[in-house]
Design a protein around this motif. Sequence first.
Motif: not given
Length: 117
Positions: A54-55, A61-70, A85-90, A103-113
């Motif tokens: 389940e995604c 970090a859900a909204d790319p327009g108003s938050s930085s990625p995790a 890197t995107g919300p909803d596993c995109t 992982a290092t601070d350079r690995l960013t994310l907005r969703s995980v599966l």
Amino acid sequence: MRFRHSAAAACGALALTATLATPAHAATGEFHYRYVGLSGEVQTATLYDPATAECVTIPEAADPGSSSPAFAPHNDTDEYAVVFTGPDCTGDTWTLRPHGRPATDRLTLRSVLFLPN
């Protein structure tokens, strides 16, 4: 004799209901990540025993327009974690091994599966 049939039918119905009510499989363990909070401070959050297949969009970090990625995910579950890197596993992906190193601070994310091994 009818009592036995009724009792058997009731037991069968109960067993079927119990089987259908079984919760979905979940990864065992914790998934940690960091994010920048509203105050500008770096904070850490944890997903405990996340659902498998389940995604999960990271709420902070859900909204790319108003938050930085995790960032800096740490998969300490018993399943593979695919971070997106995107919300909803995109977006672009990276796979983290079960019970892996942070992982290092350079690995960013907005969703995980989470996927079984």
